[in-house]
Design a protein around this motif. Structure first.
Motif, short mmCIF file in Angstrom:
data_model
loop_
_atom_site.label_atom_id
_atom_site.label_comp_id
_atom_site.label_asym_id
_atom_site.label_seq_id
_atom_site.Cartn_x
_atom_site.Cartn_y
_atom_site.Cartn_z
N ARG A 290 59.33 2.42 -6.67
CA ARG A 290 58.57 1.35 -7.33
C ARG A 290 59.50 0.62 -8.29
NH1 ARG A 290 53.21 0.54 -9.26
NH2 ARG A 290 53.06 -1.73 -9.50
N VAL A 291 59.78 -0.64 -7.99
CA VAL A 291 60.73 -1.42 -8.79
C VAL A 291 59.96 -2.36 -9.72
CG1 VAL A 291 62.57 -3.14 -8.71
CG2 VAL A 291 62.53 -1.26 -7.06
N ASN A 292 60.28 -2.27 -11.00
CA ASN A 292 59.71 -3.14 -12.04
C ASN A 292 58.19 -3.24 -11.99
OD1 ASN A 292 62.22 -3.67 -13.09
ND2 ASN A 292 62.46 -5.65 -12.10
N PRO A 293 57.50 -2.10 -12.10
CA PRO A 293 56.03 -2.16 -12.15
C PRO A 293 55.50 -2.90 -13.37
CG PRO A 293 56.82 0.05 -12.65
CD PRO A 293 58.00 -0.71 -12.15
N SER A 294 56.34 -3.08 -14.38
CA SER A 294 55.95 -3.83 -15.58
C SER A 294 56.02 -5.34 -15.38
CB SER A 294 56.85 -3.44 -16.75
OG SER A 294 58.19 -3.87 -16.51
N GLY A 295 56.63 -5.76 -14.29
CA GLY A 295 56.89 -7.18 -14.08
C GLY A 295 58.35 -7.54 -14.32
N GLY A 296 59.06 -6.68 -15.06
CA GLY A 296 60.49 -6.88 -15.27
C GLY A 296 60.83 -8.09 -16.11
N ALA A 297 62.11 -8.47 -16.05
CA ALA A 297 62.59 -9.59 -16.86
C ALA A 297 62.10 -10.94 -16.37
CB ALA A 297 64.12 -9.58 -16.90
N LEU A 298 61.59 -11.01 -15.13
CA LEU A 298 61.02 -12.26 -14.65
C LEU A 298 59.67 -12.53 -15.30
CD1 LEU A 298 61.89 -12.09 -10.84
CD2 LEU A 298 62.84 -13.66 -12.55
N ALA A 299 59.08 -11.51 -15.91
CA ALA A 299 57.80 -11.68 -16.61
C ALA A 299 57.98 -11.86 -18.11
CB ALA A 299 56.89 -10.48 -16.35
N ALA A 300 59.05 -11.29 -18.66
CA ALA A 300 59.36 -11.44 -20.10
C ALA A 300 60.81 -11.06 -20.29
CB ALA A 300 58.46 -10.56 -20.95
N ASN A 301 61.58 -11.94 -20.92
CA ASN A 301 63.00 -11.70 -21.06
C ASN A 301 63.51 -12.06 -22.45
OD1 ASN A 301 65.62 -10.98 -19.96
ND2 ASN A 301 66.11 -13.16 -19.96
N PRO A 302 63.02 -11.37 -23.49
CA PRO A 302 63.59 -11.62 -24.82
C PRO A 302 65.03 -11.14 -24.87
CG PRO A 302 62.13 -9.70 -24.87
CD PRO A 302 62.00 -10.31 -23.51
N VAL A 303 65.95 -12.07 -24.98
CA VAL A 303 67.37 -11.72 -24.93
C VAL A 303 67.69 -10.74 -26.05
CG1 VAL A 303 69.72 -12.64 -25.08
CG2 VAL A 303 67.94 -13.92 -23.88
N MET A 304 68.44 -9.71 -25.73
CA MET A 304 68.85 -8.62 -26.60
C MET A 304 67.78 -7.53 -26.74
SD MET A 304 71.93 -9.16 -27.30
CE MET A 304 72.90 -10.53 -26.73
N ALA A 305 66.61 -7.73 -26.18
CA ALA A 305 65.59 -6.68 -26.19
C ALA A 305 65.15 -6.28 -24.79
CB ALA A 305 64.36 -7.12 -27.00
N ALA A 306 65.42 -7.14 -23.79
CA ALA A 306 64.90 -6.91 -22.44
C ALA A 306 65.44 -5.63 -21.82
CB ALA A 306 65.22 -8.11 -21.55
N GLY A 307 66.70 -5.27 -22.10
CA GLY A 307 67.27 -4.05 -21.56
C GLY A 307 66.63 -2.80 -22.16
#
Length: 349
Positions: A290-307
């Motif tokens: 199961r890849v990115n069940p949260s939606g991943g960075a395409l759903a939210a990508n706050p730079v410096m926090a996304a990782g």
């Protein structure tokens, strides 16, 4: 490793296009209060604090010192900071706990991308002599990578759109996601990438708490044990790299122990749909993962926090019993230049 370290709590903000009414401290404080509240700990109980952020986003030097107000001025704390995504701050905190210098650690990160043009800010990561003067932004470089994948026969625009559509659909169950709903049918941003293939610009923050050994079991019913963490880097020059592959991600996964046994979940920091194609191949992720069940960075990508959010989301699924062995990935730099991989496991059920 003789000492076992686990993620015992995770919290994040609601990611939004703009939080201009809030400072970094005001963005962080609710997240810090929530993650401490999940464990019943106070700031005084934390043995080590490490943060990740970027002064380039804030537009001023040593901006992270102001964010420390969110932690509190008293009591004095043992604190460190990385000018990097919070996943690398977690790596430092994990190492600190392995030495036995502390039993608990608070890791947090934040990014406010709304005040300026994040596409321009990220050009400062490029080679300063040959590439940066040309001002290719992050989207243009990701498009270069996507076109290389298409030319190699690894993907096509329909497959890229399917990644974006799946991410938005999964994000519908994530109350913190910034972008959900049907994939828009729109023009190219930079060919071959469309809006659905690119990450949203937004503000957000995240925090996790790490704990060692029996302390972890006291603080969490089902800790997410960190079985391994490793990070590697590609050559700085894009011209000497094969953009259709990520040897550094593969090596980091190998050193972290990801290939020793199958994982059931993978939270990949893939800001562009094409980068998920690269990472799936490099990390040997089959259709059963199961890849990115949260939606991943395409759903939210706050730079410096996304990782850091990828690590937290993977850990949270273990906490809830929805995963037994998960892989978390973080990246920084153009076209997956730097990659960190963590492997997390829950106790047998």
């Amino acid at each position: 490793m003789t000492r076992q370290i686990a993620v015992v709590a995770f919290a994040q903000s609601d990611h939004r296009r703009s939080t201009e009414e809030s400072s970094e401290v005001e963005l962080l404080m609710p997240v810090l209060h929530e993650v401490l509240g999940r464990t019943g700990l106070r700031t005084a109980d934390i043995g080590f604090i490490c943060s990740g952020s970027s002064d380039y986003l804030a537009g001023r030097a040593f901006s992270f010192t102001l964010a420390l107000d969110g932690v509190g001025a008293w009591p004095p704390v043992s604190e460190s900071h990385v000018e990097m995504d919070g996943a690398w701050a977690l790596y430092e905190a994990w190492t600190k706990l392995l030495t036995g210098d502390a039993d608990t650690a608070l890791v947090y990160s934040y990014g406010k991308c709304s005040p300026g043009s994040v596409r321009d800010v990220l050009t400062r990561q490029l080679d300063p002599y040959y590439v940066a003067p040309l001002w290719p932004d992050a989207v243009a470089l990701a498009a270069l990578q996507a076109q290389a994948l298409i030319d190699a026969g690894d993907t096509d625009e329909a497959a890229l759109a399917a990644v974006g559509a799946r991410s938005r659909a999964d994000a519908a169950a994530n109350p913190h996601a910034q972008r959900t709903g049907p994939l828009p049918h729109d023009e190219h941003v930079v060919r071959p990438l469309r809006t659905g293939d690119c990450p949203p610009v937004g503000d957000g923050a995240a925090a996790v708490i790490l704990a060692a050994g029996d302390r972890a079991r006291e603080l969490c019913e089902r800790p997410a044990w960190i079985r391994g963490v490793d990070h590697r880097i590609e050559a700085h020059s894009l011209g000497v790299r094969d953009l259709t592959d990520s040897p550094s991600a593969r090596l980091a996964a190998e050193k972290a122990g990801a290939f020793e046994r199958p994982v059931d979940t993978a939270e990949l920091h893939a800001p562009f749909s094409s980068q998920e194609i690269v990472l799936r191949k490099a990390l040997r992720l089959g259709d059963d993962v199961r890849v990115n069940p949260s939606g991943g960075a395409l759903a939210a990508n706050p730079v410096m926090a996304a990782g850091l959010i990828r690590v937290g989301e993977a850990a949270a699924r273990i906490h809830r019993g929805e995963s037994d062995r998960a892989l978390a990935h973080a990246t920084s730099g153009p076209c997956l230049q730097q990659n960190l991989v963590a492997v997390l496991e829950g106790d047998p059920r």
